[in-house]
Design a protein around this motif. Structure first.
Motif, short mmCIF file in Angstrom:
data_model
loop_
_atom_site.label_atom_id
_atom_site.label_comp_id
_atom_site.label_asym_id
_atom_site.label_seq_id
_atom_site.Cartn_x
_atom_site.Cartn_y
_atom_site.Cartn_z
N ALA A 186 16.10 -0.79 -12.26
CA ALA A 186 14.89 -0.05 -12.59
C ALA A 186 14.86 1.45 -11.69
CB ALA A 186 13.64 -0.94 -11.97
N THR A 187 15.31 1.56 -10.71
CA THR A 187 15.51 2.68 -9.95
C THR A 187 16.40 3.66 -10.63
OG1 THR A 187 14.96 1.76 -7.75
CG2 THR A 187 15.92 4.00 -7.91
N LEU A 188 17.41 3.18 -10.90
CA LEU A 188 18.32 4.10 -12.30
C LEU A 188 17.72 4.33 -13.40
CD1 LEU A 188 21.89 1.93 -11.68
CD2 LEU A 188 21.01 4.52 -10.75
N ALA A 189 17.03 3.39 -13.98
CA ALA A 189 16.42 3.55 -15.17
C ALA A 189 15.24 4.64 -15.15
CB ALA A 189 15.55 2.47 -15.93
N LEU B 216 0.92 -1.20 0.11
CA LEU B 216 0.09 -0.09 -0.09
C LEU B 216 0.61 1.30 -0.11
CD1 LEU B 216 -2.63 1.64 0.27
CD2 LEU B 216 -2.62 1.20 2.74
N THR B 217 1.87 1.11 0.66
CA THR B 217 2.72 2.58 0.89
C THR B 217 3.46 2.54 -0.47
OG1 THR B 217 3.62 1.80 3.09
CG2 THR B 217 4.89 3.28 1.83
N ILE B 218 3.96 1.47 -1.12
CA ILE B 218 4.40 1.69 -2.63
C ILE B 218 3.37 2.22 -3.67
CG2 ILE B 218 5.28 0.44 -4.68
CD1 ILE B 218 6.63 -1.35 -2.65
N ALA B 219 2.19 1.80 -3.57
CA ALA B 219 1.16 2.42 -4.35
C ALA B 219 0.74 3.91 -3.97
CB ALA B 219 -0.20 1.42 -4.01
N ASN C 269 6.74 -2.64 -10.82
CA ASN C 269 6.94 -4.36 -10.77
C ASN C 269 8.07 -4.62 -9.97
OD1 ASN C 269 4.56 -4.41 -12.11
ND2 ASN C 269 5.44 -4.59 -14.25
N ALA C 270 9.14 -3.98 -10.19
CA ALA C 270 10.32 -4.35 -9.60
C ALA C 270 10.22 -3.97 -8.23
CB ALA C 270 11.60 -3.41 -10.13
N ARG C 271 9.45 -2.91 -7.73
CA ARG C 271 9.36 -2.70 -6.39
C ARG C 271 8.74 -3.92 -5.55
NH1 ARG C 271 8.18 3.79 -6.37
NH2 ARG C 271 10.06 4.55 -6.05
N ILE C 272 7.40 -4.11 -6.32
CA ILE C 272 6.64 -4.98 -5.56
C ILE C 272 7.35 -6.39 -5.64
CG2 ILE C 272 4.34 -6.39 -6.24
CD1 ILE C 272 3.48 -3.80 -7.45
N GLN D 134 15.71 -16.67 -1.19
CA GLN D 134 16.96 -15.90 -0.97
C GLN D 134 17.52 -15.32 -2.27
OE1 GLN D 134 20.71 -17.69 0.41
NE2 GLN D 134 21.08 -15.89 1.76
N ARG D 135 17.71 -16.34 -3.24
CA ARG D 135 18.34 -16.38 -4.71
C ARG D 135 17.36 -15.20 -5.51
NH1 ARG D 135 20.23 -21.81 -6.89
NH2 ARG D 135 21.39 -20.45 -8.70
N THR D 136 15.73 -15.64 -5.25
CA THR D 136 14.96 -14.69 -5.98
C THR D 136 15.04 -13.31 -5.48
OG1 THR D 136 13.69 -16.72 -6.36
CG2 THR D 136 12.63 -14.43 -6.93
N PHE D 137 14.94 -13.26 -4.12
CA PHE D 137 15.08 -11.83 -3.55
C PHE D 137 16.48 -11.12 -4.30
CE2 PHE D 137 16.80 -9.26 -0.07
CZ PHE D 137 16.08 -8.17 -0.10
N GLU D 138 17.47 -11.72 -3.95
CA GLU D 138 19.01 -11.05 -4.53
C GLU D 138 18.84 -10.61 -6.00
OE1 GLU D 138 21.64 -13.99 -3.59
OE2 GLU D 138 21.59 -13.60 -1.40
N ALA D 139 18.14 -11.73 -6.88
CA ALA D 139 17.80 -11.15 -8.20
C ALA D 139 16.99 -10.12 -8.29
CB ALA D 139 17.33 -12.46 -9.10
N ASN D 140 15.99 -10.10 -7.65
CA ASN D 140 14.86 -9.08 -7.57
C ASN D 140 15.41 -7.61 -7.03
OD1 ASN D 140 12.92 -10.13 -8.99
ND2 ASN D 140 11.92 -11.24 -7.09
N ASP D 141 16.26 -7.62 -6.13
CA ASP D 141 16.82 -6.71 -5.44
C ASP D 141 17.86 -5.99 -6.48
OD1 ASP D 141 17.20 -5.04 -3.11
OD2 ASP D 141 19.23 -5.59 -3.01
N ARG D 142 18.51 -6.68 -7.40
CA ARG D 142 19.24 -6.22 -8.26
C ARG D 142 18.44 -5.52 -9.18
NH1 ARG D 142 22.26 -11.04 -7.33
NH2 ARG D 142 21.22 -12.09 -9.04
#
Length: 457
Positions: free
Chosen positions: A398-401, A136-139, A428-431, A385-393
């Motif tokens: 996406a933030t730079l973009a 909700l905060t992100i939205a 989508n990247a944040r979510i 953990q691996r999925t989170f690390e990938a999504n964090d990257r």
């Protein structure tokens, strides 16, 4: 809001342990176990029973207290007390007591299992509320950012520096963001409702329910073990599920011993004491009156003999005297030896042997299931953990973009549609990063739980 009642995970767990109906049902099993143990102990003691009867008999019968025929209405009463004791029954009483104590221990173990289930359900519901609130905060942040872009494009359109189509594109994005805010608010409401239902809160309490934010070092405190071996070993040795399975195997063996004990002879002893009262029981209250009379025999000899001139008087014997005079006691011993009973005993033994095999298989299944659950939890946590690390990257990229797209959009180098596309990718990247973060935290907490660590956030 200021009226919200903030709950920590620890408070939720403490409240559930006190109010959860599933736990209360399990605790009633402990009460039943205590009662069963008391009953098993009582089987070693003799029984004691008192009896009393009163009746009126009309018609000819033999009065049991006078041993004479009585044709009048006879009032009688009986009083007695008896006691019996099982002297030997193949040690069934001892086996039943052991089984009752085992049942009590099993009931206590079931309470621990219920506590674990409630704790896991609560942790999942609690984390879901946290996730929905972050979503909700992100939205809301996205909606605010879009609102600022709408204001900016509106000013440019008014100044003739931007096309109205750009404004329409941003307004469409604003509507989509506002819809996302409503959807996120609904998600928070539903997540809170699910948590309130687990806590069994009343209406007002449920409306004011809120959860405490996670600690700042939530991710730093989340460490994944190198393997699942330690968690598996701890769970198999200390988890109540395995203990319950072992107790059920022991219970099945006791059931087999009890079935075999039915082959043994049974010796019982009994003692009874009783007395009675009859209205027809008479007693002499005055002696008969006699007078000496002289008579002559056939041989001509004069003989003096007493002759009753007035009969003696009789009256019903008093209750106290009859109770004392009629007092009787008896002691009996009986022996019962089973010889044939329609294959009942042998069938019970065979059934008990099947129960033993079933309990052993159930124990192996519990061990296998617990091992697989822990191993799967470790694999899930590792994958999270691996999925989170990938999504964090991906979020960082996406933030730079987005930063670059904002600068280009303000410079008029890209259209509003292109800008919205970059925003969508960032959203989508944040979510995804947020979802996988909480997924990783929850799954590692589950693994910690199997390592015997308390649930915490």
């Amino acid at each position: 809001s200021t009226g919200n009642d903030v709950w920590t995970l620890q408070r939720c767990l403490e409240h559930a342990l006190e109010h959860n109906l599933q736990l209360q049902q399990a605790e009633l099993g402990v009460v039943r176990g205590v009662l069963a143990e008391t009953s098993a102990k009582g089987a070693f003691l003799p029984n004691l029973n008192a009896s009393s009867s009163y009746g009126v008999n009309i018609g000819q019968r033999i009065d049991p207290f006078t041993n004479q025929f009585a044709s009048d209405a006879v009032q009688s009463s009986n009083y007695g007390m008896s006691s019996g004791l099982t002297l030997f029954n193949g040690f069934q009483n001892h086996l039943n007591l052991r089984r009752a104590r085992l049942g009590l221990e099993l009931a206590q173990t079931n309470v621990e299992i219920a506590q674990n289930n409630v704790a896991l359900s609560l942790a999942s519901a609690y984390l879901n509320v946290l996730f929905q609130k972050e979503f909700l905060t992100i939205a809301q942040l996205n909606a605010e950012a879009t609102g600022r872009q709408v204001d900016r494009i509106q000013k440019l359109v008014n100044a003739g520096a931007a096309a109205e189509s750009d404004l329409y594109d941003v307004l469409a994005q604003q509507a989509a963001d506002q819809s996302s805010v409503v959807s996120a608010e609904n998600g928070v409401t539903i997540a809170k409702l699910a948590l309130a239902q687990l806590l069994q809160l009343s209406g007002d309490e449920a409306d004011n329910l809120d959860v405490a934010p996670p600690s700042d070092d939530l991710l730093e405190a989340t460490q994944l073990p190198l393997s699942a071996d330690a968690a598996v070993a701890f769970a198999l040795n200390a988890f109540p599920d395995m203990k319950a399975a072992e107790l059920q195997v022991t219970d099945a063996y006791l059931g087999l011993d009890l079935a075999k004990a039915q082959r043994m002879p049974r010796i019982t002893g009994s003692y009874s004491v009783g007395s009675g009262y009859s209205q027809n029981r008479q007693t002499l209250v005055s002696d008969p009156i006699t007078q000496d009379v002289t008579i002559e025999t056939v041989e001509g000899i004069l003989v003096t003999t007493p002759v009753v001139t007035q009969e003696g008087e009789f009256a019903t014997m008093s209750f106290q005297d009859q109770f004392t005079n009629n007092l009787n006691q008896s002691i009996f011993f009986s022996l019962s030896l089973p010889i044939f009973n329609g294959f009942g005993i042998e069938t019970n033994i065979d059934r008990a042997e099947v129960d033993v095999l079933s309990a052993q298989l159930a124990k192996e299944q519990t061990s296998q299931s617990l091992t697989q659950t822990v191993e799967q939890s470790w694999a899930d946590a590792r994958a999270a953990q691996r999925t989170f690390e990938a999504n964090d990257r991906a979020l960082a990229a996406a933030t730079l973009a987005m930063t670059n797209a904002e600068a280009r959009f303000e410079a008029g180098a890209i259209s509003a549609l292109e800008y919205a596309d970059v925003r969508t990718r960032l959203d989508n990247a944040r979510i995804n990063a947020l979802r996988t973060q909480y997924d990783f935290v929850f799954k590692t907490r589950i693994l910690d739980f199997y390592l015997g660590r308390p649930l915490s956030l």
